[in-house]
Design a protein around this motif. Structure first.
Motif, mmCIF file in Angstrom:
data_model
loop_
_atom_site.group_PDB
_atom_site.id
_atom_site.type_symbol
_atom_site.label_atom_id
_atom_site.label_comp_id
_atom_site.label_asym_id
_atom_site.label_seq_id
_atom_site.Cartn_x
_atom_site.Cartn_y
_atom_site.Cartn_z
ATOM 1 N N GLU A 260 -6.662 9.130 3.854
ATOM 2 C CA GLU A 260 -7.414 8.105 4.582
ATOM 3 C C GLU A 260 -7.369 6.767 3.839
ATOM 4 N N ASP A 261 -7.544 6.805 2.517
ATOM 5 C CA ASP A 261 -7.512 5.570 1.720
ATOM 6 C C ASP A 261 -6.149 4.901 1.801
ATOM 7 N N LEU A 262 -5.088 5.681 1.611
ATOM 8 C CA LEU A 262 -3.751 5.113 1.550
ATOM 9 C C LEU A 262 -3.314 4.557 2.903
ATOM 10 N N VAL A 263 -3.577 5.276 3.972
ATOM 11 C CA VAL A 263 -3.213 4.788 5.305
ATOM 12 C C VAL A 263 -3.971 3.503 5.614
ATOM 13 N N GLU A 264 -5.258 3.453 5.265
ATOM 14 C CA GLU A 264 -6.044 2.236 5.484
ATOM 15 C C GLU A 264 -5.441 1.049 4.737
ATOM 16 N N VAL A 265 -5.054 1.269 3.502
ATOM 17 C CA VAL A 265 -4.494 0.198 2.674
ATOM 18 C C VAL A 265 -3.163 -0.282 3.232
ATOM 19 N N LEU A 266 -2.298 0.637 3.602
ATOM 20 C CA LEU A 266 -0.989 0.244 4.121
ATOM 21 C C LEU A 266 -1.111 -0.517 5.435
ATOM 22 N N ARG A 267 -2.069 -0.157 6.250
ATOM 23 C CA ARG A 267 -2.285 -0.899 7.492
ATOM 24 C C ARG A 267 -2.819 -2.298 7.212
ATOM 25 N N MET A 268 -3.691 -2.415 6.222
ATOM 26 C CA MET A 268 -4.187 -3.743 5.837
ATOM 27 C C MET A 268 -3.048 -4.631 5.353
ATOM 28 N N LEU A 269 -2.170 -4.079 4.544
ATOM 29 C CA LEU A 269 -1.041 -4.860 4.055
ATOM 30 C C LEU A 269 -0.098 -5.231 5.198
ATOM 31 N N ARG A 270 0.188 -4.263 6.059
ATOM 32 C CA ARG A 270 1.101 -4.508 7.185
ATOM 33 C C ARG A 270 0.565 -5.598 8.108
ATOM 34 N N ASP A 271 -0.740 -5.580 8.352
ATOM 35 C CA ASP A 271 -1.324 -6.512 9.320
ATOM 36 C C ASP A 271 -1.557 -7.902 8.741
ATOM 37 N N ASN A 272 -1.511 -8.032 7.412
ATOM 38 C CA ASN A 272 -1.843 -9.318 6.797
ATOM 39 C C ASN A 272 -0.726 -9.917 5.944
ATOM 40 N N LEU A 273 0.265 -9.113 5.592
ATOM 41 C CA LEU A 273 1.361 -9.621 4.770
ATOM 42 C C LEU A 273 2.701 -9.329 5.436
ATOM 43 N N PRO A 274 3.170 -10.236 6.271
ATOM 44 C CA PRO A 274 4.515 -10.037 6.836
ATOM 45 C C PRO A 274 5.557 -10.110 5.728
ATOM 46 N N ARG A 275 6.701 -9.527 5.985
ATOM 47 C CA ARG A 275 7.812 -9.528 5.035
ATOM 48 C C ARG A 275 7.400 -8.898 3.696
ATOM 49 N N THR A 276 6.969 -7.649 3.772
ATOM 50 C CA THR A 276 6.491 -6.965 2.566
ATOM 51 C C THR A 276 7.183 -5.627 2.377
ATOM 52 N N PHE A 277 7.662 -5.422 1.173
ATOM 53 C CA PHE A 277 8.313 -4.184 0.749
ATOM 54 C C PHE A 277 7.321 -3.474 -0.178
ATOM 55 N N VAL A 278 6.752 -2.362 0.273
ATOM 56 C CA VAL A 278 5.771 -1.627 -0.530
ATOM 57 C C VAL A 278 6.487 -0.533 -1.311
ATOM 58 N N THR A 279 6.328 -0.569 -2.616
ATOM 59 C CA THR A 279 6.881 0.445 -3.500
ATOM 60 C C THR A 279 5.761 1.395 -3.893
ATOM 61 N N LEU A 280 5.819 2.614 -3.397
ATOM 62 C CA LEU A 280 4.769 3.615 -3.627
ATOM 63 C C LEU A 280 5.251 4.586 -4.697
ATOM 64 N N ILE A 281 4.644 4.517 -5.878
ATOM 65 C CA ILE A 281 5.056 5.356 -7.005
ATOM 66 C C ILE A 281 4.144 6.575 -7.106
ATOM 67 N N ASN A 282 4.723 7.757 -7.068
ATOM 68 C CA ASN A 282 3.939 8.985 -7.233
ATOM 69 C C ASN A 282 3.409 9.081 -8.657
ATOM 70 N N PRO A 283 2.153 9.480 -8.850
ATOM 71 C CA PRO A 283 1.566 9.550 -10.196
ATOM 72 C C PRO A 283 2.111 10.718 -11.017
ATOM 73 N N PRO A 284 1.954 10.651 -12.343
ATOM 74 C CA PRO A 284 2.547 11.673 -13.226
ATOM 75 C C PRO A 284 1.741 12.966 -13.274
ATOM 76 N N TYR A 285 2.368 13.984 -13.819
ATOM 77 C CA TYR A 285 1.712 15.275 -14.043
ATOM 78 C C TYR A 285 0.855 15.167 -15.311
ATOM 79 N N VAL A 286 -0.375 14.690 -15.144
ATOM 80 C CA VAL A 286 -1.245 14.500 -16.305
ATOM 81 C C VAL A 286 -1.667 15.829 -16.928
#
Length: 436
Positions: A260-286
């Motif tokens: 829910e958090d991530l989808v909300e954030v990506l929609r906010m970026l999509r709707d407010n920042l045209p021409r955006t390349f989002v790099t989503l880095i998976n977190p490490p095995y802590v």
């Protein structure tokens, strides 16, 4: 929210320890305790310090910097007594590993699938202490207290790649006018942080607030042409969620909230920042922290306080759940990145799986190589940030089906005249499945 990243100087570790005990017994939301145990001053409770600590944060910074400055003076006097946690300096006469000439379009491309490295005009990042560069240039527990944002692998832009290999320092070779990267030792309320809004102790639920702050900074910056400039936003979040998962309910609940958090954030970026390349880095095995051997006692303390659900004894009965949680977190992020709504001509999310293989740097004895970690044996050192920056660059320049799933690589992957573009699902030779 239940977060307590307890990675400050050892002199206040006892305060943090009792704060953690209080949280465990009283079940009080930790955003109430957090300001007290982290900076020892009162502050209005909120999820991050982004717009709340302008005044008191500066006072605390001055006080704590005295300890850090003293530690660095001690290091300067006896550098051979400490591990060398920085990358080797590269001579000015040595060229960069890739050809950097000609990889910026003569006119701004209309499609995100035709972006070259030099076409990125603006860069920003969200995340936790790993993105903030916490302790990256530290040599003792006393200079851990700083966020060395200028050397952070996805967003730091201090000096050049010869001293500090970071993604922005690579991109600056292709576009010297790149803006947004963080500088020096800085907190989020300071100008030098620029478009790096990562916060120590942050978890997934902090991302929407960070996004609001990041959008405000970018859209109000006169250097940015919102409609025309191509932007890269890096998201790197999850380590603290794993370290505190035993307070947050079932794995299903944790994953659902992150979705829910991530989808909300990506929609906010999509709707407010045209021409955006989002790099989503998976977190490490802590969970690999539990495999560290022959480390200083201060590291044992720091790891137990920073990651109690994994390193501490109290919750060892649930420790076996962590690898499953992390694996499913990775798969969830890959799935969300491929949602059709995030795969357009001027907005895209690309999953970067460079931590999907559970490995850590090791020395000749088979122990964890602590030169790649900060003085708390938890965060990355500058040498570690450089290693990860190389892996991230390689993944950005790799087709979807050929992305490396480890931070280790002997090569640099470079753009070529035939394949000069940042890879997406659409322009990769072997495309990933796009989920509708």
């Amino acid at each position: 929210m239940i977060v307590y990243q307890t990675d400050l100087l050892s002199g206040i570790q006892c305060v943090i320890y009792f704060g953690c005990l209080y949280r465990n017994k009283m079940k009080t939301p930790f955003h109430v305790i957090y300001p007290m145990v982290i900076v020892l001053v009162t502050a209005k409770p909120q999820r991050t310090f982004l717009d709340n600590f302008s005044y008191k944060g500066r006072i605390t910074r001055v006080l704590l910097d005295q300890f850090a400055d003293g530690a660095r003076v001690q290091y300067a006097r006896n550098p051979m007594n400490y591990l060398q946690r920085s990358q080797p300096f590269i001579n000015d006469s040595a060229p960069f590993y890739c050809n950097t000439n000609g990889f910026r379009s003569s006119t701004r491309p209309d499609s995100i699938h035709r972006l070259q490295p030099g076409d990125i005009d603006v860069i920003g990042a969200m995340g936790d202490s790993l993105t903030a560069g916490f302790g990256a240039l530290s040599h003792t527990q006393f200079d851990l207290i700083r966020d060395y944002r200028g050397v952070s692998f996805p967003i730091g832009g201090e000096k050049t790649w010869r001293q500090y290999l970071t993604l922005p320092n690579i991109l600056k070779l292709y576009n010297p006018n790149l803006i947004g990267y963080s500088l020096r030792t800085s907190n989020t309320f300071e100008k030098a942080s620029q478009f790096n809004v990562a916060e120590d102790s942050a978890i997934s639920s902090d991302l929407p607030y960070m996004t609001k702050i990041l959008l405000k900074r970018i859209t109000s910056d006169s250097r940015v042409n919102i409609k025309e400039d191509w932007k890269m936003i890096i998201i790197f979040m999850g380590s603290n969620n794993f370290c505190q998962f035993c307070f947050d309910g079932s794995i299903e609940d944790i994953l659902q909230r992150h979705k829910e958090d991530l989808v909300e954030v990506l929609r906010m970026l999509r709707d407010n920042l045209p021409r955006t390349f989002v790099t989503l880095i998976n977190p490490p095995y802590v969970n690999l922290l539990g495999s560290f051997r022959n480390i200083p006692s201060t590291c044992h303390i720091a790891q137990r306080l920073s990651c109690p659900c994994i390193v501490g004894d109290t919750f060892k009965g649930r420790r076996d759940e962590v690898p499953e949680l992390i694996k499913r977190w990775h798969l969830l992020e890959e799935e969300i990145a491929n949602y059709k709504e995030f795969q357009t001509e001027d907005f895209i999310v690309v999953d970067q799986p460079l931590f999907q293989e559970a490995t850590i740097p090791r020395n000749s004895k088979g122990d964890a190589d602590l030169t790649y970690f900060a003085a708390d044996c938890f965060h990355f050192s500058q040498k570690g940030h450089a290693l990860i920056a190389k892996a991230l660059w390689n993944n950005i320049m790799s087709p979807v089906s050929e992305k490396q799933k480890t931070i280790f690589s002997d090569e640099f992957r470079c753009p070529s005249e035939r394949l000069p573009y940042l890879y997406t699902n659409k322009n990769s030779p072997h495309k990933a499945m796009v989920i509708k």
